[in-house]
Design an enzyme around this catalytic site. Structure first.
Site: not given
Length: 890
Positions: A96, A105, A107, A349, A774, A841, A861
């Site tokens: 595996r 799913g 590999m 897992r 800004s 922004c 910010y």
């Protein structure tokens, strides 16, 4: 000598859970489970470094790898008392994949490796069950043939179906040993015909073929697509795990299953999962047979839970559940097999989960004392919060039920029916909302699942491929909807006598498993409870403030509801397109004199004032950054001949005059043309009107509510200090005029967008005039790369695929180039004005990885779209925790 191989199980554990980068998640956790005393079949892990070396050296293995594999295999043989390739007591193994992060799913896997025409007889003798042995052999040929020899899966299925048809059997479980022997013969004959070679009989050849196939699958298309969608670097590679087989298909006292220690859809603290008696692992996840529930309380009248069928093994599994949660301090996704009533653990897992489950599990585990508040903040993926911020079905809306399946992934979706992943992707790229309908999905469908709004399958359970992948992507999914028949050839689905053609609309409710005909109305999400709790913990540790990009009352109210701390970008040009005012805008543009423009602007002033009154009232006392007019004037003019004639008539002007004016305003490259502050300098009366509207509205709200707004007036597209000097002087003059007229003074600031490289490089000079910067990273990205965002979509996917760009630079900030300019501007600005306010922004303000960059630069910010505000709040908290600057006791 480099150690390429690490053993686990049978008291010889060379790996640990913290070695996942080397051993992959599966290998590290197998070693960890074995070391804490859980029943793990012995095996070994070939490291991710071998995968890297394999691709770096022309798909050749390190010279000493084979000897290390043989030594590790000998330890497994000794532990189980069987020999690899022995005709009498054969050791069979699984091979595996195991990347450092879970890629369910994506590999390849091969089970029952080591079987051939001689060892199958040894397995018959050792097990006393000929049917089991021949079933195992056919499974091996089928998996090995598909994965290693690249034989189409359907060719194997055709042979089984032909045998069932001949013998009058309906289910695989009804076939006898002799019939499975016949299937094996058919398989070998077909493989030889397709490949030109007999099926390999030498177990060592089989082993190296499977190892090569797993390493090869790291670069298959579905794995590449998954990595791109989840930002997983190709250089990480995958490990390969070789493990002694245990069998869930030896009879009625054997079983296999997949379970989660908590509900991965809701996060509820219940044991959740499915199992199948007399089956192997792929039977559960592939949807070939319908699995049964784990717990009795979750079983329906026609179902038999594992708790009832195998009480001893179930009780042991419940104990394992508690052990694993205590040990890993997270919800676990477990694979197990029961052989002759003995439980074996094959994998654990951290389980994939929906955003709602992630939120609930993090908050619950913190409140249970398993983790602290800061760890809970770290646990939730900010981008996944999008799943919580979108509509669900309106419970009062009329609806017509078509069918009901399993609620595999919550959320609601509406769209046109498509039956292939390729069509889903193609139509989604045209802006259409699609629902991908499949009998069952496979890893090859991943691109279509990502493109679709929702997924519907007629087979498979709650842990099928469709369910697991859809939950991870945040796509609503209804699985195992057996009442629906799908006809791929004729492109329709049907249920209960109702036929839905491709292109017709259906609605999915992933929370209930219901499928409805047509469109069902939806409602906005309500955020409280666990969401509010986690956001509260995040707000305690974040340093960055979070504002919203908003220019309408609805946007502003949404932003406040999601916790925005002001408006970081109000784009005033959006207000000009309103039907009530576009006429005055066009009159202003058509005017050939300042007097004519001022007359038109006087008509606009009351509208602009009302816009700002609404925003200031909603954002009471919070900062509101208003960008003065930015786009070139021609954007407000009509385009078609009909529209031009209509507008000319409404303005009382000739069509020819309008066309002449449009020709005067046209530009070869308007993005770099007469826009932004260049307009305000050429036509100062425009910025005067906007500044007056802002200050009049601010004074009125301040007087009325006693909560004066904090207007921040932003001048766009500044390249030089002199441009800002001129436009700031205009704004300051209008402010003093309004304050004198109204008798009310408002505290305000004037700053600029840094969106040109020159502005960033001369930010120290510009900071002498600006109160704030800004960063307009949309335009800064365009001007730094020399890219047009509107046109780059034609080749950006190719650039990302070829690794020229690691990500789309308009989605996630280019830290090396654009980021370097931001850093330079921030440092230069603060060298002149230590307290200058710095924000961002552009669209990057809502991107988690870009927010981490903003934290590293020390911005004050970020500003993003209203629905991204919670994402930004959480990402800002995680960035602060990662930087080490946050209060970790919050």
């Amino acid at each position: 000598m480099t150690q390429w191989v690490y053993s686990f199980g049978a008291g010889h554990n060379e790996g640990r859970a913290d070695m996942r980068n080397l051993l992959g998640g599966k290998g590290a956790n197998l070693a960890e489970m074995a070391s804490i005393g859980l029943p793990v079949p012995p095996g070994f892990t070939i490291t991710t470094e071998v995968c890297t070396a394999y691709y770096d050296n022309g798909q050749k293995y390190p010279g000493d790898l084979a000897a290390q594999v043989r030594a590790a295999l000998a330890r497994v043989e000794e532990a189980v008392g069987h020999r690899f390739g022995d005709h009498h007591r054969p050791l069979l193994v699984s091979v595996r994949s195991g990347a450092r992060v879970s890629m369910p799913g994506m590999m390849d896997t091969v089970l029952n490796l080591g079987l051939n025409d001689q060892t199958v007889e040894g397995l018959v003798a050792a097990s006393g069950d000929a049917r089991f042995a021949w079933d195992s052999y056919r499974r091996f040929i089928q998996m090995y043939g598909s994965v290693v020899l690249d034989v189409d899966h359907h060719r194997f299925e055709e042979i089984i179906e032909h045998v069932k048809l001949d013998t009058g059997k309906n289910e695989d479980t009804e076939l006898t040993a002799a019939e499975w022997h016949r299937v094996v013969d058919g398989y070998k004959e077909m493989v030889a015909e397709v490949t030109g070679k007999p099926f390999p009989q030498d177990p060592e050849t089989q082993l190296w073929g499977a190892i090569g196939a797993v390493f090869g699958s790291w670069m298959n298309q579905r794995a590449v697509t998954y990595r791109r969608l989840h930002d997983i670097p190709a250089e990480w590679g995958t490990a390969v795990n070789v493990q002694a087989m245990v069998f869930g298909n030896m009879g009625e006292d054997c079983a296999t299953g997949v379970c989660f220690t908590r509900d991965p859809s809701t996060g509820e603290n219940v044991f959740y999962g499915e199992y199948l008696i007399n089956a192997q692992g792929e039977d559960v996840v592939a949807g070939i047979r319908t699995p049964q529930p784990m717990a009795k309380e979750r079983s329906k009248p026609n179902e038999r839970s594992m708790e009832e069928a195998m009480p001893g093994a179930y009780a042991e599994l419940v104990a394992v559940r508690a052990t694993l949660e205590r040990h890993y301090r997270d919800m676990q996704d477990i694979e197990f097999t029961v052989q002759s009533n003995k439980l074996y653990m094959l994998q654990t897992r951290n389980g994939k989960r929906t955003a709602a489950a992630s939120l609930k599990i993090a908050v619950d585990m913190a409140q249970e004392g398993l983790i602290d508040h800061t760890e809970a903040v770290r646990r939730v993926n900010p981008a996944a919060l999008d799943q919580l911020l979108h509509p669900t079905l309106d419970p009062k809306a009329p609806r017509k039920l078509l069918a009901k399946g399993l609620p595999a992934s919550p959320g609601a979706a509406c769209g046109i029916v498509v039956f292939s992943a390729d069509e889903a992707e193609a139509r989604a790229q045209k802006g259409e909302s699609v629902i991908l309908v499949r009998i069952e999905t496979s890893p090859e469908d991943i691109h279509g699942m990502h493109a679709a709004r929702g997924v519907l399958t007629t087979r498979g359970g709650m842990t099928s491929h469709a369910a697991v992948v859809a939950r991870g992507m945040g796509r609503p999914c209804v699985a195992g909807c057996g009442g629906i028949t799908v006809d791929y050839n004729n492109q329709y689905l049907s249920a209960g006598g109702v036929r839905i053609e491709a292109g017709q609309i259906i609605t999915l409710d992933g929370a209930t498993g219901e499928v409805f005909i047509g469109t069902v109305a939806m409602v906005e999400p309500q955020l409280s409870g666990d969401f509010a709790t986690l956001m509260g913990w995040a707000d305690k540790v974040r340093r960055l403030r979070v504002r919203a990009n908003a220019e309408t009352p609805l946007d502003a109210e949404t932003a406040r509801r999601f916790g925005a701390e002001g408006i970081g970008l109000c784009r005033t040009e959006h207000m000009f397109f309103d039907p009530e005012r576009i006429g005055a805008v066009r009159q202003m543009i058509m005017a050939e004199t300042e007097q004519g423009r001022r007359a038109a602007l006087a008509r606009l002033l009351p509208f602009q004032r009302k816009d700002f009154l609404d925003l200031f009232e909603i954002m009471a006392g919070l900062p509101v950054t208003i960008r003065l007019l930015d786009p070139p004037l021609h954007e407000f003019l009509p385009h078609s001949e009909y529209e031009i004639a209509e507008v000319a008539a409404s303005l009382g002007t000739e069509v020819e005059a309008m066309q002449r004016r449009m020709q005067e305003l046209s530009e070869a490259n308007p993005m770099l043309g007469h826009r932004g502050c260049r307009l305000g300098i050429s036509f100062p009366e425009i910025y005067e009107m906007q500044a007056r509207a802002i200050f009049e509205a601010a004074a009125e709200i301040g007087r009325k509510t006693h909560k004066a707004p904090v207007p921040e007036i932003m001048i766009p597209l500044v390249a030089t200090k002199r441009e800002l000097d001129i436009t700031r002087a205009l704004v300051d003059r209008v402010a003093q005029e309004v304050f004198a007229e109204s008798g009310y003074h408002v505290v305000y600031s004037v700053g600029t967008m840094i969106e040109l490289p020159r502005a960033a490089l001369t930010a120290d000079a510009i900071a002498g005039t600006a109160d704030f910067f800004s960063f307009g990273t949309n335009d800064l990205t365009q001007t730094t790369f020399g890219l047009s965002r509107d046109d780059a979509g034609k080749f950006l996917p190719l650039y990302i695929e070829k690794g020229i760009f690691p990500k789309d630079p308009f989605v996630s900030i280019d830290t090396d180039g654009v980021g370097a300019l931001v850093r330079i501007a921030a440092e230069k600005g603060r060298s002149v004005k230590a307290d200058i306010k710095l924000g961002i922004c552009g669209e990057h303000g809502g991107d988690p990885s870009s927010i981490h960059f903003c934290e590293s630069v020390g911005l004050d910010y970020v500003s993003c779209s209203p629905y991204r505000v919670p994402v930004a709040r959480l990402a800002a908290a995680q960035a602060a925790l990662q930087s080490g600057g946050a209060d970790r006791t919050a």
